[in-house]
Design an enzyme around this catalytic site. Structure first.
Site, short mmCIF file in Angstrom:
data_model
loop_
_atom_site.label_atom_id
_atom_site.label_comp_id
_atom_site.label_asym_id
_atom_site.label_seq_id
_atom_site.Cartn_x
_atom_site.Cartn_y
_atom_site.Cartn_z
N GLY A 140 47.54 45.12 34.59
CA GLY A 140 47.99 44.36 35.76
C GLY A 140 47.58 45.06 37.03
N CYS A 150 46.62 50.00 29.79
CA CYS A 150 46.48 50.21 31.24
C CYS A 150 47.85 50.13 31.92
CB CYS A 150 45.46 49.21 31.80
SG CYS A 150 44.86 49.68 33.42
N TYR A 151 48.13 49.10 32.71
CA TYR A 151 49.46 48.99 33.33
C TYR A 151 50.55 49.00 32.26
CZ TYR A 151 53.30 47.05 36.15
OH TYR A 151 54.50 46.85 36.78
N HIS A 175 40.70 49.86 28.37
CA HIS A 175 40.79 48.46 27.93
C HIS A 175 40.02 48.23 26.63
CE1 HIS A 175 42.73 46.86 31.55
NE2 HIS A 175 42.10 47.85 32.17
N GLU A 224 40.09 45.76 24.82
CA GLU A 224 39.78 44.33 24.65
C GLU A 224 38.44 43.94 25.25
OE1 GLU A 224 41.97 45.71 26.61
OE2 GLU A 224 42.29 44.62 28.48
N ASP A 265 29.87 24.22 30.85
CA ASP A 265 31.28 23.84 30.75
C ASP A 265 31.48 22.35 30.98
OD1 ASP A 265 31.46 26.56 30.61
OD2 ASP A 265 32.13 26.83 32.67
N LYS A 312 33.57 31.56 28.06
CA LYS A 312 32.25 30.92 28.02
C LYS A 312 31.63 30.94 26.62
CE LYS A 312 29.96 30.04 31.42
NZ LYS A 312 30.00 28.81 32.22
#
Ligand code: XMP
Length: 594
Positions: free
Chosen positions: A51, A78-79, A165, A167, A222, A368
């Site tokens: 965050g 992280c946060y 991170h 992820e 998109d 995406k």
């Protein structure tokens, strides 16, 4: 169904965490920071997201202590790592070094969280604060050269914290670390996305019951996938597409879009040429967010005019958009997230329509690459799906506007980069302009630093990372690959047809060069940017090729210098004064310049 909760503290990557968990075959959903502990009963594990806040800041999002009493494994990122440390009795402080981009993690060998992980594993950092003292019961299980408590753990309670991170794909072994956490949670890894298309179609039929749908079709991936989905779910009689030429498209783009749509057999698509209206509304604007908002609102206005001209009843027609997840998060569209930039599909007029329940966004949860996968399942041809992403406000953002006054860096900041460059055997300067970046989950608006004197990407990359981590007035680094004699001088530049045409030509040359060298598929996207500067009297262009898999993070892509040499000759014929090459990762840079 076993599932993992991702608690959202406003991180830019919160949804990405959930997405990665689903990719690993475990269902995952995002829950708000104020979730009650009892609502988490039945989950297999909890992940606390990153965050933009500092844990000690007044109003910083917190979580309930009861979350840690559920007996569930918890992973703080992280946060989330800092919040867990603070909540359970540890300490967090402002780090001496602010770390953005790659770092080498030395993790505890043999630890269950780091099974199959290299002794030195490249992880992605984006933070200013850090855990200075882990909470009681925790011990250190990983560190980097700039962050001592990069990973901590309490094996008895199965609580873990990571400053980096895992992820993002640029944390090279991040997926393995997440898989290890899921194993610690005891997950069976048996969820899959086979019925995704069907689920979305069912949702659309429900959401649009009794209504028709009007979709703005830019012709990008998109909007094309959204158009196809809506046509299938509702039938072509209840769907109408409108392609708006806003004067900010790439060369020949509108014509190509129409040809494609007709080849695909879509008859329910109208066209509006609104170039004059867009350029009139952009007249004199320089501030990036102001430009974005005007472009977004002009799209809505042109849509309303088209609806009126076609005699359609506006209460009967919902607005559909091809919004994907990063559009929402970067526009500050979740509870604690910072506004990085307002995407064209998140301006006030759209938010008002959303509040009335008149907006439908079939791709809103997706990234995406998932949209591309969906498009393939729907039979959309690869050449269209594999086109580089292009932002809704198009060249309107890539043409940086200015009244010509320039924004010189302070002497202190200029003095700060000099020794770093000298130590690398390079020279350079801070350019007198600013552009948007993203650091520690928040927006920045700062100077690009320019370096010159090398053709080695590794040296440029390392030097850029050092400057960006140490000099806060700089949020990007460009390498000057080719330039005419003379100083970089600020000039007035606005979104007017002449400058847009110049950028359009340069963009077409750069894209053609990439295709000629068979490198188009190797890069995710390559914005070409026109700066409000001249060098030797000629315009200054930036090339921003990046590799990425979902645009939330990116690495600058390394193109061959032979290509750049050839390109420079072509750009020279357009009068170019300099070609700069962006060597910034995201974070701290964004992909687009604006
Ligand atoms: P940034 O610049 O934020 O871009 O790193 C991430 C991705 O989003 C695209 N982008 C947009 N797409 N409307 C869009 O449809 C927008 O307003 C917009 N702004 C950025 C950008 O091209 C990149 O792929």
């Amino acid at each position: 169904m076993e599932k993992i909760a991702v608690v959202d503290f406003g991180g830019q990557y919160t949804h990405l965490i959930a997405r990665r968990i689903r990719q690993l075959g475990v269902y995952s959903e995002v829950v708000p920071a104020h979730v009650k502990p009892e609502e988490l009963v039945g989950y297999k594990g909890i992940i606390l997201s990153g965050g933009p806040s500092s844990v000690y800041e007044p109003g910083a999002p917190q979580c309930e202590l009861g979350i840690f009493a559920l007996g569930l494994p918890v992973l703080g990122l992280c946060y989330g790592h800092q919040l867990m440390a603070k909540t359970l009795g540890g300490e967090v402080k402002r780090g001496l070094v602010h770390e953005f981009g790659p770092a080498a993690l030395r993790a505890e060998a043999g630890h269950a969280l780091f099974r199959d992980i290299s002794a030195e594993s490249i992880v992605w950092m984006s933070h200013g604060d850090e855990v200075s003292s882990p909470a009681p019961g925790f011990r250190n299980i990983g560190s980097t050269s700039d962050c001592a408590q990069a990973a901590v753990g309490d094996d008895a309670r199965k609580f873990y914290g990571m400053q980096f991170h895992p992820e993002v794909t640029h944390s090279l072994e991040g997926q393995t670390m997440l898989r290890n956490f899921l194993s610690i949670c005891g997950c069976a890894f048996d969820w899959n996305m086979d019925h995704y298309v069907q689920t979305i179609q069912e949702q659309l039929s429900k959401q649009c019951a009794g209504k028709k749908v009007f979709l703005l079709v830019s012709g990008g991936v998109d909007s094309t996938v959204a158009f196809e989905l809506l046509n299938r779910a509702l039938g072509p009689d209840r769907v109408l597409g409108l392609h708006i030429d806003n004067g900010l498209m790439r060369k020949d783009e509108s014509a190509e879009v129409l040809a494609f749509m007709h080849a695909q057999g879509f008859d329910n698509l109208k066209i509006a040429d609104a170039t004059d209206r867009f350029l009139d509304n952009l007249l004199g604007l320089t501030e990036p967010e102001a430009k974005r908002k005007v472009i977004g609102e002009t799209f809505l206005h042109v849509k309303d005019v088209a609806i009126a001209e076609l005699n359609l009843d506006p209460t009967e027609w919902m607005l559909a958009q091809g919004t994907i997840y990063p559009d929402t998060i970067e526009s500050g569209g979740t509870a604690h997230a910072a506004v990085i930039k307002t995407h064209h599909n998140r301006v006030q007029g759209i938010l008002d329509l959303m509040a009335q329940g008149m907006v439908v966004e079939p791709l809103a949860e997706l990234y995406k690459d998932e949209v591309r996968e969906l498009g393939r399942r729907l039979g959309i041809p690869d050449p269209l799906l594999d086109r580089h992403p292009f932002p809704g406000p198009g060249l309107g953002v890539r043409l940086l506007c200015s009244n010509g006054d320039g924004e010189p860096a302070s002497e202190k900041d200029s003095a700060a980069i000099a020794p770093i460059l000298a130590a690398a055997g390079l020279t350079g300067e801070i350019l007198p302009i600013k552009s948007v970046g993203v650091q520690g989950d928040a927006r920045t608006y700062a100077h690009p630093g320019l370096i010159r004197g090398t053709r080695e990407w590794k040296l440029a990359d390392e030097t850029a990372t050092v400057v960006l981590n140490r000099v806060r007035a700089v949020n990007r680094i460009v390498l000057e690959t080719h330039a005419a004699e003379g100083a970089y001088t600020p000039i007035p530049l606005y979104c007017e047809s002449d400058s847009l045409n110049l950028l359009r030509e340069a963009d077409a040359l750069c894209t053609a060069a990439l295709k000629r060298e068979n490198l188009y598929a190797a890069v995710w996207q390559m914005p070409v940017v026109l700066l409000p500067l001249t060098k030797g009297g000629g315009p200054v262009f930036v090339l921003r090729p990046v590799s990425s898999s979902e645009a939330m993070t990116a690495r600058f892509a390394e193109l061959p210098f032979a290509l750049l040499d050839a390109l420079w000759k072509e750009l020279r014929a357009l009068g170019a004064g300099a070609l700069l090459y962006d060597v910034t990762h995201k974070p701290p840079g964004t992909i687009e310049w604006e």
